[in-house]
Design an enzyme around this catalytic site. Sequence first.
Site, mmCIF file in Angstrom:
data_model
loop_
_atom_site.group_PDB
_atom_site.id
_atom_site.type_symbol
_atom_site.label_atom_id
_atom_site.label_comp_id
_atom_site.label_asym_id
_atom_site.label_seq_id
_atom_site.Cartn_x
_atom_site.Cartn_y
_atom_site.Cartn_z
ATOM 1 N N GLU A 1 0.843 -1.198 0.000
ATOM 2 C CA GLU A 1 0.000 0.000 0.000
ATOM 3 C C GLU A 1 0.881 1.252 0.000
ATOM 4 O OE1 GLU A 1 -2.293 0.899 3.676
ATOM 5 O OE2 GLU A 1 -1.667 2.892 2.984
ATOM 6 N N GLU B 1 6.068 3.902 11.343
ATOM 7 C CA GLU B 1 4.630 3.886 11.590
ATOM 8 C C GLU B 1 4.299 2.850 12.664
ATOM 9 O OE1 GLU B 1 2.229 3.158 8.120
ATOM 10 O OE2 GLU B 1 0.373 3.056 9.302
#
Lengths: 464, 446
Positions: free
Chosen positions: A75, A152
Site C-alpha cells: 500500500e 509507523e
Amino acid sequence: MTLARISCFVFALLVVTMGQACAAVFYPSHFTLANGMQVVVVPNHLSPVVSQMVWYKVGSADETPGKSGLAHYLEHLMFRGTANVGPGEFSKIIAAQGGKDNAFTSRDYTVYYEEVAVDRLPMIMQMEADRMQNLRIMKETAEPELKVVLEERQQRTDNSPQGRFIEKLQGRFMPGHPYGRPIIGWKKEVERLSVSDARKFYETYYAPNNAIVIVSGDVKVEDVVSLAAATFGRVPKRDVPPRRAFRPAGKVGEETFVYRDARIEQAEILWRFEAPSYATQKEGNAYAYEVLAEALDAGEVGLLYKKLVMDLGIASEVGAGYDPDARGDADLTIAVSLRPGQSYKKLQDALRATLHDIAEKGIDPKSVDDAKRRLRRAAIFAREGLAVPGHAFGMALTTGSLVSDVEDWPDRIDAVSVDEVNGALREMVAAKRQVMGALLPSSRASALKGRKGASGLLRGAKAK
Amino acid sequence: MKKILIFVLAWMVVFSAAAHALDVQEVVGKKSGVKAWLVEDHKLPIIALRLAFQGGSEQDAADKQGLAVLTMDALTQGAGPYGAAAFQQQLADRSISMAFSAGRDELEGGVKCLTADKAVAFELLRLALTRPRFESWDIERLRAQQLSGIRHQFSDPKWQARFALYSQIFAGHPYSQRRLGTTETLKALTRDDVKDFAARHLARDTVTVAVAGDISAEALAEALDRIFMGLPAKAQLNAVSDVPDFGETPSVLVRREGTQTDLLFALSGPKRDDPDYYAVEIANYILGGGGFSSKLMQELRDSKGLTYGISTDVAPSQHVGLILGHAAVANAKTGEALDVIRSTMRRLYGEEPSVRDVDAAKDFLTGSMPLALTSTEKIAALLVAMQRENLGRDYLDRYNGLIRGVTAADIARVLERYFNPDKMALVAVGKPEGAVFSITRDLAKE
C-alpha cells in the site's frame, strides 16, 4: 430514477416515522466491466465533488505466514511511482487539484481513495488505473519506504501501550489465525520484507478482476460507466489465486490477562467475544448481533452504560463494537473505562455480573425496538456522507456480500426479533472464544520486578 | 503524466463542474434579536444547527480550571422536566444528535435531526440552553468522566508536549490553563460554580448561530425566538487580553519512556484578521501544511524515512496567532530530525519559493473548498466560523480571489516575519538523542 424507485423514495420519506422503509439505502447502480472489474455508482448532488474508492480484494489475512505486513507495505509502495507518475507525485498531483487522497489496509481488503471536485474525476480514475498495472517497485524508493513503515509501527504500536495491548489481545483471541496477527505486521518480519516480495504480491493480486471501484458524488451514472470502461476497462485481467479458506483459530489460552505500563494513567478493560460475520453467520444471525451491539452500546441509553456508569458508578465510559464485514469470524468487543478511584477487579466482576444478568433476564422488547429504530435511522443520515457509500459497498463486496445486501440492510434489521437478539446474547456470553484484557498503570512494585509490559525502567537503567 | 493529461482533456466536457454558489441568507428572530445564517437545502430531510457563545475555557478562573467543559457537558444531562436518562432517551428515540463542548475561545454546540423531528429537537435544545438541571449526581458522574479524560491526557505524548509548550509561551495568560482542568481544580468544582458559569456565559448577545438543510427562513426565524428567548439578554464575560509576543523561549525536554520522541514547535503567527493571513496559509502549505507535498514531508519522510508524519498548521486563536508543527521520530534520530527541520525552514526562510510551489499551494487551497461543504453539519459549522471571524456572507465567493491575489512579495514578507527557525519554541517528549535542551521536566501527572 425509474418510477418504482421514485415512489419508493417518497414512500420512505413519508413513512420513516412509522418505522417502515423500502429496501433501499443509497440507490446504487452496479456494473461489471468486460475485464471483470466491478463498478458501483452512487449519485449525490449535495456539493460538486466526488469520492472515488478502489477496493482490492486482498489484505493482511492473505499474506503467507512469515511475511506479515506485506499487504500494508505494498500500500505504501503504491505511492512511490509508476511508469507515468513519478515517485511521490501521486498525492502532489491530487493536492494540486484541491483534492484529498489516502489509503488503508485491513485484513480482507486494501483501499485507495480520493475526494476531488467532480471535474477532476477523469484524472483520478486514469491515475488509479495507471497504478493498478504500471507500478514501479524499485530499491531506491522501496528501501526508505520500509523505514517509514517501521516508523509507523513504532508510532502506532511499539511506542504506544494501548497499541501493544490491542495487538496482544487480538493475538490471544485468535491464535494461529491470519486475523490474530497485526495488519502492520510483526516487526521482525517487516524488517525482512524485500522488493521482490512486494513485486510478487502486486503481480499476484492487483488486477481489475480482483478490484471494485465505487464512485459517489455529483455525477451521472452513464458518464461514470463510460469513463470506467475507458480507464479501468483497458487494464488486462489476470488470473488471481482463489482466496484461501480459513482454518479455525487455535484455542484461547488464558481468558483473562493484564497488561501494565507506567505510561498508562486510565485503566481500561476490553472484553472480546467471537461473533459471526455476514460471511460465517447461520440463518442471518449477524443482524441480531448488530441489534445486540446497538442495545448494549448506544451512548448513554445503552444497557451497559445505565448499569455500570449510572447505577453502580464504577465505570466512566462504556462502548460495544461489532463489525460483521469480514471473510472469517468477527468479534463483538465491549470496552469499559474505570472510574478513577475504583478498583479494576471490582469493575471486572461488575461487568461479568451485569452481562450475565442481562443475558439471563433477556433484553426487553422496548430496548430491542429502540435499537432497531436507531439503526434504521442511521441509514437515512448515512445518505449525506460523501464517502459513506464507498465504505459500505467496499466492505461488503470484498468480504463476500452483495450490493443488494447493503440496500436490504434496513429491512433485515427491522426483521430481527427479540428472541433472536437474546439468542445471540446467550450464545455470545457462552462462547468458548472470548478474552478479557485489562490495560492498567504499572505499580511501583511491578516496575521493580521488571515485569513484561512495564515501561522498561529497570531494563533501561541496566543497559546504560 | 503527459499521457494522463491528454486523456483527461478528452473528458473535460463530460465532467465540467457547474458554478455552485452557496446561497447564504441572514435570518433574524424578531423577538429575541438572535441572528442566524441559513443555507437551505431540501434534497435530504436533514437539518443541522450549530452555535457558539463567546468565551470558552479561557473564562475559567485559575482555581476553577475545567469549569467551562464541565458546564457544557452538563447541558444534555437533564433539562426542564427531564432527568438525565430521560433527556438522553428523548434524543435517542428520534436519533437526534445534540452535543456541547468548550473550546479555548468559545462554547460550542449543535443539534442535528430529521426534518420530521425538528419541533422536538428545537424544544430539547431550548431546554438544554435555558433550563439545564445540573443535578449533583449527574455532575459527579461527569466529573468522573472528565477525570478519566485528564488521565488519558497524561498518557498522550502529544498532549504532554502541548501542555509543556503552552506553559512556556502563554505563561501568565489563561491560554496556559488546562481546558479539562487539573485533578485538584476539577475535584473542587461545585454545582454552584456550574450554575454560575452557565448563567454568565449563555446569553443572547454573545451567541452565533448557523443552520443548513431542510428548513425555510420563516420557520427558522420562529424557531430562533422559541429556542433563545429564555436566555438572558447579556453575558457577563471576564476580559481576556492578547498574549504578548513570545520572544526567545528555552527548549524543553519532557522525559518519557518509549521508543519515539514527539516534537512540537511553535512560531508566532498571524491572527485571523491579519491582511497577510492568506499569504501565511500559502507559505505554511509549502513548508508543512501540504501533506505529502510539503517540504518538511519530502525531507523528513520521503528522502530520509525519519518519520511517519510531520506537519505544520496556521492556528490562530482570538488572543494569539500561532504556527504549530509536530512530528514523531525515533529517539536515536531526534538530533538528525531537528537539524533537517531547521535547515528546511531556513531554506524557505532565506529563498523565495518557486512559482510552481506557490501555484500548487493556491491550486490546493482553492480547489479543496468544495470538500468542506459535503454535509449540513459541515456547512453550518463553517458558517458559524465565518460569522465569528467577520468574513462576510460572500466569503466563499471571494475566497478564490483572496488566495489567487497573494503576490510573491506578500509571501516573501510573511516568510521573513513568521518563519525564522531561530525563533522557534520547541518541546520534545521522549528520550531524544543527539539534541540538547535547556530545561528538562518530568511528565505532568496531576
